[in-house]
Motif scaffolding. Sequence first.
Motif, PDB file in Angstrom:
ATOM      1  N   SER A 295       0.981  -1.225   0.029  1.00 27.92           N
ATOM      2  CA  SER A 295      -0.075  -0.042  -0.034  1.00 27.92           C
ATOM      3  C   SER A 295       0.973   1.107   0.034  1.00 27.92           C
ATOM      4  O   SER A 295       1.829   1.193   0.691  1.00 27.92           O
ATOM      5  CB  SER A 295      -0.838  -0.040   1.117  1.00 27.92           C
ATOM      6  N   HIS A 296       0.528   2.276  -0.790  1.00 29.40           N
ATOM      7  CA  HIS A 296       1.124   3.380  -0.765  1.00 29.40           C
ATOM      8  C   HIS A 296       0.163   4.708  -0.556  1.00 29.40           C
ATOM      9  O   HIS A 296       0.346   5.743  -0.994  1.00 29.40           O
ATOM     10  CB  HIS A 296       1.830   3.717  -2.353  1.00 29.40           C
ATOM     11  N   SER A 297      -0.946   4.150   0.141  1.00 33.06           N
ATOM     12  CA  SER A 297      -2.040   4.828   0.516  1.00 33.06           C
ATOM     13  C   SER A 297      -2.764   4.960  -0.805  1.00 33.06           C
ATOM     14  O   SER A 297      -2.304   4.957  -1.706  1.00 33.06           O
ATOM     15  CB  SER A 297      -1.735   6.223   0.882  1.00 33.06           C
ATOM     16  N   GLN A 302       0.061  12.425   2.797  1.00 30.70           N
ATOM     17  CA  GLN A 302       1.281  12.648   3.871  1.00 30.70           C
ATOM     18  C   GLN A 302       0.782  11.823   5.206  1.00 30.70           C
ATOM     19  O   GLN A 302       0.127  12.299   6.101  1.00 30.70           O
ATOM     20  CB  GLN A 302       1.143  13.884   4.058  1.00 30.70           C
ATOM     21  N   THR A 303       1.185  10.615   5.067  1.00 29.09           N
ATOM     22  CA  THR A 303       0.433   9.633   6.406  1.00 29.09           C
ATOM     23  C   THR A 303       1.030  10.316   7.853  1.00 29.09           C
ATOM     24  O   THR A 303       0.478   9.891   8.592  1.00 29.09           O
ATOM     25  CB  THR A 303       0.975   8.430   6.036  1.00 29.09           C
ATOM     26  N   PHE A 336       5.950  10.056   0.038  1.00 33.25           N
ATOM     27  CA  PHE A 336       6.615  11.374   0.242  1.00 33.25           C
ATOM     28  C   PHE A 336       7.670  10.917   1.306  1.00 33.25           C
ATOM     29  O   PHE A 336       8.326  11.774   1.883  1.00 33.25           O
ATOM     30  CB  PHE A 336       5.770  12.437   0.612  1.00 33.25           C
ATOM     31  N   GLY A 337       7.775   9.543   1.748  1.00 35.36           N
ATOM     32  CA  GLY A 337       8.564   9.310   2.852  1.00 35.36           C
ATOM     33  C   GLY A 337       8.163   9.837   4.027  1.00 35.36           C
ATOM     34  O   GLY A 337       8.829   9.832   5.211  1.00 35.36           O
ATOM     35  N   SER A 338       6.809   9.997   4.259  1.00 36.36           N
ATOM     36  CA  SER A 338       6.275  10.595   5.379  1.00 36.36           C
ATOM     37  C   SER A 338       5.949   9.755   6.595  1.00 36.36           C
ATOM     38  O   SER A 338       4.877   9.171   6.667  1.00 36.36           O
ATOM     39  CB  SER A 338       4.943  11.396   5.086  1.00 36.36           C
ATOM     40  N   PHE A 362       7.097  -1.649   7.319  1.00 34.87           N
ATOM     41  CA  PHE A 362       7.032  -0.132   6.711  1.00 34.87           C
ATOM     42  C   PHE A 362       8.379   0.365   6.276  1.00 34.87           C
ATOM     43  O   PHE A 362       9.549  -0.048   6.524  1.00 34.87           O
ATOM     44  CB  PHE A 362       6.784   0.603   8.084  1.00 34.87           C
ATOM     45  N   TYR A 363       8.159   1.299   5.293  1.00 33.55           N
ATOM     46  CA  TYR A 363       9.228   2.003   4.388  1.00 33.55           C
ATOM     47  C   TYR A 363       9.074   3.370   4.336  1.00 33.55           C
ATOM     48  O   TYR A 363       8.182   3.828   3.985  1.00 33.55           O
ATOM     49  CB  TYR A 363       9.266   1.245   3.164  1.00 33.55           C
ATOM     50  N   GLY A 364      10.254   4.045   5.027  1.00 33.32           N
ATOM     51  CA  GLY A 364      10.366   5.443   4.840  1.00 33.32           C
ATOM     52  C   GLY A 364      11.417   5.887   3.446  1.00 33.32           C
ATOM     53  O   GLY A 364      11.702   4.861   2.653  1.00 33.32           O
ATOM     54  N   VAL A 365      12.130   6.854   3.623  1.00 30.91           N
ATOM     55  CA  VAL A 365      13.022   7.497   2.693  1.00 30.91           C
ATOM     56  C   VAL A 365      14.223   7.961   3.437  1.00 30.91           C
ATOM     57  O   VAL A 365      14.145   8.884   4.266  1.00 30.91           O
ATOM     58  CB  VAL A 365      12.399   8.365   1.574  1.00 30.91           C
TER      59      VAL A 365
END
Length: 418
Positions: A295-297, A302-303, A336-338, A362-365
């Motif tokens: 899922s990328h929303s 901006q989660t 957005f890596g949010s 879960f994955y950020g940036v």
Amino acid sequence: MKSLRLAVSVGLAMALAACSAQTTPETPSSDSAAPEQSQQEQQRVSNVKAEINRLADGYDYDAAIKLAKKDGNDSLSSMVAGLEDEKEHTTAWDQPDKIPHLFFHSLIVDTDRAFDKESSSAGYEDYMVTQKEFSAILSSLYAKDYVLVNPHDFAGLNKQKKMEYRKIMLPKGKKPLVLSVDDVSYYEYMEGDGFASKLVLDKDGKVRNEYVDAAGKKHIGAYDVTTMVDDFINKHPDFTYRGARGLVAMTGYNGVFGYRTSESQYPNNKNLKEDQEKATAIAKSMKETGWVFASHSWGHIQTGTVSMGRLERDTKLWKKEVEPIVGATDQFIYPFGSDIAHTSEYSGPRYEYLKKQGFRYFYGVDGTTESWMQQRSDYQRQMRINVDGLQFAKEERGDRPVLGSFFDVEKVIDPARK
């Protein structure tokens, strides 16, 4: 290693052939069924041998050995010794909490249209890479002995339902790498700008891209990340660990795979059901090939900062309009890596809500470090390195030399970008 595996098999085959040649046949048979049956058996053995080699090339030696032992054919049984020798030369990756993750957006096929200095061109230059660049990046990753792995390869729930690292068994010198691609929806704003237009199934059931050139002619082939990776692995089966490809981060507001599958956004789409069926068939084929959906929303939100109400509404839409197509997933890639907690441990209502929805990975940036991972008893976390025009810029590379671990920017950069 592979040469030993093949040498044993070929050696026995030659010996069997020699014995056959020395045997004087009795009265020739007029029955053609025997030769035909023999040809069928040869073809069957050849197919099984190809599958054994595919499994072994992807480092799944246990499955390869099991298949070779299961079959009663001597030429297949003879492969076991070579396979077991190869397995003995693998070791567990000794840094399970240090696995890099590179991510991309859709690839630019026609640089003249993408870099035409119109409204979207700056964004394309900043956030996309070209086909030429991606092809060179894949070659560099392979030359540097990286091997694609999927999240479930390196982490998962144990018998006590606690998250733990899993062993990745690779030959000496090989290194695991996660790859992901965002927004495989072929958004409407990209139409006519030199990108692939959708994913399709060709006549053989293989996932390909449809690409429409500047003259309006349609082409079917590999024009984006997922299809190019598939083709690269076909040529280099040792680039994947047990069939892994990568993660595909999906939104839903513009549909998926180039099909306008969102009922809430396209209530007047007369082809809605057909589009949904086509997209579902594509997702099924991709999962069978080794791709994992995340899922990328639904609305690329901006989660980390939107209200809880907005997060809940968005997640319900993703569950309603995207999950039926790509299937349930425990993977969440922040738009957005949010990230909901930056680098702190997860807790609080946002995390509890996402956990309740079934998300565990879960994955950020973070484009400044080669790898960043965090594991707790109920989740696995990883930061992704953005591979794009922003990272290619010389001023960024001065502060962020991280890409040099994977490829030389100066060697891969497309002249059309300069």
